[in-house]
Write an enzyme that holds these catalytic residues in place. Structure first.
Site, PDB file in Angstrom:
ATOM      1  CD  GLU A  98      66.120   8.580  58.054  1.00 28.34           C
ATOM      2  OE1 GLU A  98      64.975   8.594  58.558  1.00 28.34           O
ATOM      3  OE2 GLU A  98      66.332   8.912  56.876  1.00 28.34           O
ATOM      4  CE1 TYR A 100      61.651   5.605  57.161  1.00 30.20           C
ATOM      5  CE2 TYR A 100      62.624   6.346  59.234  1.00 30.20           C
ATOM      6  CZ  TYR A 100      62.399   6.520  57.883  1.00 30.20           C
ATOM      7  OH  TYR A 100      62.935   7.588  57.242  1.00 30.20           O
ATOM      8  CG  ASP A 131      57.868   7.642  56.192  1.00 31.92           C
ATOM      9  OD1 ASP A 131      57.412   7.120  55.157  1.00 31.92           O
ATOM     10  OD2 ASP A 131      58.121   8.851  56.283  1.00 31.92           O
TER      11      ASP A 131
END
Length: 349
Positions: free
Chosen positions: A37, A120, A138
């Site tokens: 991520e 996020y 996102d």
DNA sequence: AACTCGGGGTA
DNA sequence: TACCCAGAGTT
């Protein structure tokens, strides 16, 4: 936001059939999901793949990441951009070792407290690695939600983003939060494409998508225009002595922080060498290069010199070809000069 | 709320 | 060219 209530079942089914095979999906431990991520922030999947494999190979656990040398870490990140991500990754690894006893924290709030982890990323790790039902909003998801719900708010606006996140939280299938969040992003990446070019005939939400039904896919999402870049004209000094080239480390903060570079200054000339206490034995033009950052444009011209001796300012180093490749992390901004440098290093062996 | 922070794929 | 990308931190 009524349309979002109809989304989970068709979207999850579509995702089962169309999900890409990605390395971080095969064994989604918190550490794996976290590293992926962070690398994927503002960065395409294709650009991340090789970095992800190499990174986990070198640093397979939080403990390895917490203990690694900063230069080794930056070398693993070289070329990926947004280098504070790498430093924050190590900061967070040390948080996990010290504050959480070496065990990856398992709540949304604790995950959000890690360096480099915002709303996020906390949502993505929480939902994918721990099954916690929170959204991960996102750029893909903002576009998908704006079109499906017909939201005309600026998706860069915090209030718009908060509104969409709240709507997603309401309508999220609590049993499959990780799959649902990934499905939303996957839909944005593969079908609900930006710049008015979506593939609506392939979309599982087409029958209830506001933008598709009302012919608004070219207008949505709404996004404020960005301001223009500034241009910097830089002189890059390629300094050689005894088969090595001079490098210096960039400041700890700011653009390309902590990386190594060929010495360079805005609109400088040979006089800069004198100011550095460097005496050229030969001096010639060394080619040009351009590099575009998000907010700055570098127009570079090189001056190439063989120096009379090996004196350099404090903190600068002479690097040979092997060290250039294996030790020093040099940003891609200087790629235009790498052929010139390696050719010169080879010829002086 | 605006700005900073990389690099590359895509039309 | 201009846009966008599994955004976060600072000012």
């Amino acid at each position: 936001m009524n349309q979002l209530e109809q989304l989970p079942i068709p979207l999850l089914q579509w995702f089962q059939e169309h999900a890409r095979v990605l390395p971080w999906r095969s064994d989604p431990t918190p550490y794996h999901v976290w590293i992926s991520e962070i690398m994927l922030q503002q960065t395409r999947v294709a650009a991340v793949l090789d970095y992800y494999r190499r990174f986990l190979d070198a640093l397979p656990t939080v403990a390895h990441l917490a203990a690694v040398e900063e230069d080794t870490l930056l070398k693993l990140w070289q070329g990926l951009g947004y280098y504070n991500r790498a430093r924050n990754l190590q900061k967070a690894a040390r948080q996990i070792m010290e504050e959480f006893g070496g065990v990856f924290p398992a709540s949304y709030e604790e995950i959000l407290s890690l360096a480099g982890v915002g709303e996020y990323t906390a949502g993505a790790i929480s939902s994918i690695a721990f099954g916690i039902p929170v959204p991960a909003v996102d750029g893909n998801v903002l576009r998908v939600v704006a079109r499906i719900t017909g939201d005309r708010g600026d998706i860069l606006n915090a209030a718009t983003k908060a509104r969409m996140r709240a709507a997603l939280l309401e309508t999220m299938p609590k049993q499959f939060p990780g799959a649902y969040n990934q499905a939303l992003m996957e839909l944005g990446a593969l079908v609900c494409l930006p710049n008015g070019a979506p593939l609506c005939e392939q979309c599982p939400a087409a029958s209830f998508c506001t933008a598709y039904q009302e012919g608004l896919t070219g207008e949505l999402p709404v996004k404020a225009p960005k301001k223009a870049r500034r241009v910097e004209k830089r002189t890059v000094f390629l300094l050689f002595h005894g088969g090595r080239v001079a490098l210096r480390r960039r400041p700890k903060r700011g653009l390309l922080a902590g990386l190594w570079e060929y010495p360079n200054e805005v609109e400088a000339g040979p006089a800069a060498l004198e100011a550095w206490g460097i005496t050229p034995r030969t001096l010639e033009a060394g080619g040009a290069g351009k590099h575009i950052f998000s907010h700055i444009e570098w127009h570079m011209h090189a001056l190439l010199a063989e120096t009379a001796d090996d004196t350099l300012p404090d903190g600068w180093v002479w690097a040979d070809g092997r060290e250039l490749e294996e030790v020093y992390a040099i940003p891609n901004a200087f790629q235009a000069f790498s052929d010139t440098v390696s050719a010169r290093l080879r010829s002086s062996l």
